[in-house]
Design a protein around this motif. Structure first.
Motif, short mmCIF file in Angstrom:
data_model
loop_
_atom_site.label_atom_id
_atom_site.label_comp_id
_atom_site.label_asym_id
_atom_site.label_seq_id
_atom_site.Cartn_x
_atom_site.Cartn_y
_atom_site.Cartn_z
N PHE A 99 44.15 28.85 52.84
CA PHE A 99 45.22 29.42 53.67
C PHE A 99 45.06 30.92 53.88
CE2 PHE A 99 47.11 25.39 52.46
CZ PHE A 99 47.87 25.02 53.57
N GLY A 100 44.18 31.55 53.12
CA GLY A 100 43.92 32.98 53.31
C GLY A 100 45.10 33.87 52.97
N LEU A 101 45.87 33.47 51.96
CA LEU A 101 47.07 34.21 51.57
C LEU A 101 46.96 34.69 50.12
CD1 LEU A 101 49.59 31.71 53.14
CD2 LEU A 101 49.70 34.17 53.53
N PRO A 102 47.76 35.67 49.73
CA PRO A 102 47.77 36.06 48.32
C PRO A 102 48.35 34.93 47.47
CG PRO A 102 49.43 37.30 49.56
CD PRO A 102 48.64 36.52 50.55
N ALA A 103 47.90 34.82 46.21
CA ALA A 103 48.32 33.73 45.32
C ALA A 103 49.81 33.75 45.06
CB ALA A 103 47.55 33.84 44.01
N GLY A 104 50.33 32.63 44.60
CA GLY A 104 51.72 32.59 44.15
C GLY A 104 52.54 31.47 44.74
N GLY A 119 38.89 31.18 45.50
CA GLY A 119 40.31 31.27 45.21
C GLY A 119 40.60 31.95 43.91
N PRO A 120 41.47 32.99 43.91
CA PRO A 120 41.92 33.73 45.09
C PRO A 120 40.72 34.28 45.87
CG PRO A 120 43.17 34.39 43.16
CD PRO A 120 42.08 33.51 42.69
N SER A 121 40.89 34.36 47.17
CA SER A 121 39.78 34.70 48.03
C SER A 121 40.22 35.74 49.06
CB SER A 121 39.31 33.43 48.73
OG SER A 121 38.12 33.63 49.42
N ARG A 122 39.33 35.99 49.99
CA ARG A 122 39.66 36.92 51.05
C ARG A 122 40.95 36.48 51.76
NH1 ARG A 122 39.79 39.15 55.75
NH2 ARG A 122 38.18 40.55 56.56
N VAL A 123 41.87 37.42 51.98
CA VAL A 123 43.07 37.07 52.74
C VAL A 123 42.89 37.51 54.18
CG1 VAL A 123 44.59 37.24 50.72
CG2 VAL A 123 44.30 39.23 52.20
#
Ligand code: PLP
Length: 352
Positions: free
Chosen positions: A189-194, A7-11
């Motif tokens: 969740f495989g999403l961009p951070a934020g 994290g952040p990880s692959r999306v």
């Protein structure tokens, strides 16, 4: 670059497509007081609850991060005392942040190679907040659903808050055993951070109502009031919510994801089982996290494999905090693909 960082990880591969859709559909400029936004928020919560098997009586909120959830809990749900049970750096940080707002916070540190002993944590009185880091991302350990259930049973009059930042949506969590669960979207969740996600029981909401803390833009009392109308106190991460909705539409139910995570975890255990130079940092297999693998090796070997993998477009997770020099981490998150895991294993194989 395929990121195995926890994290952040692959999306998910579809994210760029969803972003395009968001633009095409006018989501990016949508007013957060509009009916269209409210409908989207409602739908996102509905999908989250159904895919993750969150009990219908629980309420889902969106925040900006898991760190914000730590602060919301401290300011809006802890009237005086909180008890922080942890074995690693994230649990400690949660305690540190809380202590600054609520000085009566107490730490209870257990050893990462020991199972958290539920019988040791029976707190007198009522309405304290018991804080548990379910998945300790720094050292790769986890607390089982069963132990959280025991703590619930032993402390029926207290509030239980669980940091599941790097496990929610990756393994099955038994939500009914605690009052507050939270996570952030850049992990399983495989999403961009934020964005952070906070899941609260009726009991937690009642406490917030009793405490009625409303000194902050993110006071839980205020967030609850707004959420009743599918609204938020401040302009939220609208694109983040849209992407979460799209991802939740396409992911498998949590039971299937859980099975895949455990399967992959077992394969990783097999893979490292005969290793001489790379070993799991945690020896006790039963205590290890299924979503964040923490591995030990000499600093020299770690430098070597980090370079080797980076050259092939794969990013390994650094060791965290004190463990930086002699551990590295591999995310076992759902958005990572089988062939990517195979490729990583191929590179690591000669160095085991
Ligand atoms: C990543 C992480 C956090 C912090 O998440 P943010 O989204 O950066 O605030 C907190 N707790 C745990 C266990 C984590 O893994």
């Amino acid at each position: 670059m395929i990121s195995f960082y926890p994290g952040p990880s692959r999306v998910y591969d579809e994210i760029p497509l969803f972003v395009k859709d968001a633009h095409r559909l006018g989501i990016m400029g949508i007013n957060h007081r509009s009916a269209a936004f409210m409908k989207m928020l409602e739908q996102t919560v509905k999908l989250l609850k159904s895919k993750l098997e969150i009990p219908s009586s629980y309420t889902v909120f969106f925040t900006s991060s898991a760190t914000e959830c730590w602060e919301i809990i401290a300011q809006s749900l802890i009237s005086k005392k909180s008890h922080h049970i942890y074995n690693g750096a994230f649990g400690e940080r949660w305690f540190d942040y809380t202590k600054r707002l609520k000085p009566a916070a107490s730490p209870y540190v257990f050893h990462p190679e020991d199972e958290l002993s539920a019988v040791s944590f029976i707190f007198p009185g009522a309405n304290d907040v018991i804080c548990i880091t379910q998945n300790e991302t720094s050292n790769g350990t986890q607390v089982s659903n069963h132990i959280i259930k025991e703590i619930r049973k032993n402390n029926p009059f207290h509030i239980i808050a669980v940091d599941a930042t790097s496990s929610m949506a990756g393994i099955k969590l038994d939500f009914k055993n605690a009052d507050i669960w939270f996570a952030s979207v850049q992990k399983c969740f495989g999403l961009p951070a934020g964005m952070g996600i906070m899941v609260c029981s009726k009991n937690a909401l009642s406490r917030a109502e009793v405490i009625k803390e409303r000194n902050h833009y993110n006071s839980l009392h205020l967030i609850i009031e707004k959420m009743k109308d599918w609204q938020t106190p401040y302009t939220p991460n609208v694109l983040g919510i849209y992407l979460l909705m799209r991802v939740m539409e396409q992911v498998k139910p949590i039971n299937d994801i859980h099975e895949q995570t455990l399967n992959r975890y077992e394969h990783w255990v097999d893979f490292f089982s005969n290793g001489k130079s790379i070993k799991f940092y945690i020896h006790n297999n039963g205590l290890r996290s299924n979503t964040v693998l923490t591995l030990s090796a000499t600093p020299k070997l770690i430098q070597k494999i980090k370079k080797l993998t980076a050259d092939k477009g794969m990013l390994l997770g650094e060791g965290y905090g004190r463990l930086k020099a002699d551990t590295f981490r591999i995310a076992n998150f759902p958005a990572i693909k089988d062939n990517e895991i195979r490729n990583l294993k191929k590179l690591l194989q000669p160095h085991l």
